[in-house]
Design an enzyme around this catalytic site. Sequence first.
Site, mmCIF file in Angstrom:
data_model
loop_
_atom_site.group_PDB
_atom_site.id
_atom_site.type_symbol
_atom_site.label_atom_id
_atom_site.label_comp_id
_atom_site.label_asym_id
_atom_site.label_seq_id
_atom_site.Cartn_x
_atom_site.Cartn_y
_atom_site.Cartn_z
ATOM 1 C CG ASN A 1 64.401 27.315 75.843
ATOM 2 O OD1 ASN A 1 64.972 26.408 75.251
ATOM 3 N ND2 ASN A 1 64.414 28.565 75.412
ATOM 4 C CG ASP B 1 60.261 31.839 70.337
ATOM 5 O OD1 ASP B 1 61.244 31.792 69.585
ATOM 6 O OD2 ASP B 1 60.359 32.047 71.555
ATOM 7 N NE ARG B 2 64.228 36.943 69.415
ATOM 8 C CZ ARG B 2 65.467 37.398 69.393
ATOM 9 N NH1 ARG B 2 66.495 36.563 69.293
ATOM 10 N NH2 ARG B 2 65.698 38.704 69.479
ATOM 11 C CG ASP C 1 55.021 29.236 71.940
ATOM 12 O OD1 ASP C 1 56.129 28.961 71.433
ATOM 13 O OD2 ASP C 1 54.856 30.179 72.741
ATOM 14 C CB THR D 1 54.640 23.251 75.853
ATOM 15 O OG1 THR D 1 55.987 22.824 75.643
ATOM 16 C CG2 THR D 1 53.848 23.070 74.570
#
Length: 265
Positions: free
Chosen positions: A9, A114-115, A6, A12
């Site tokens: 910004n 990711d959302r 994942d 990770t």
Amino acid sequence: MLLTIDVGNTHTVLGLFDGDEIVEHWRISTDARRTADELAVLLQGLMGMHPLLGEELGDGIDGIAICATVPSVLHELREVTRRYYGDVPAVLVEPGVKTGVPIQFDNPKEVGADRIINAVAANELYGGPAIVVDFGTATTFDAVSARGEYVGGVIAPGIEISVEALGVKAAQLRKIEVARPRTVIGKNTVAAMQSGIVYGFAGQVDGVVNRMARELAEDPDDVTVIATGGLAPTVLGESTVIDEHEPWLTLIGLRLVYERNVSRM
């Protein structure tokens, strides 16, 4: 074993699954300048420490699932999977990947991967209606309907962004450790800033979630609120609306999406 990655910004997060169980995890800084070869060396160093994996890169890895909010890193990870894991099935979350969650958004391509992955995991683990609060670079609030649809959300500046902004824009303030102060009323500058961050964000979460819940369900009490993200523990004890804390929600969602797509490859 399944390797899940994942890319956020700022950080990770990597997770290693043996079946449904996450058996190892790592958190590293996200650097958009890293090349595919540098990422491969980094992965080899991390996974080489795990007793169930071999010394060679790729030994023991049966599948890979990746989502990224940084396009340049996603590009390099795509190259990593091609060059170093060529025989391993890999799912990169992007348009066309089956998630099982309908997206009720004006432009579905605008929603961060990711959302959507968080919505997948929340619906699988807790069912809808649900709200996921992800404490990352930004604090995001994502709504899942009773039918398991992603219906939208809220984006607010994250905790670290706010701390850094105070240190940069206010001449007499500096960057501080984010920690719960002993009292709400700070007796010094650091405690006052800590109070503003901890209790300010807890109040923000409660206010936004309560408003979202009233829009999402006839009975707001039916909405399950799940917290995730590296900074979630900062406000967990102060927020009154969070029902569940699942630190590996995104990694679990990646595992689910991998399972829903690997049979199609």
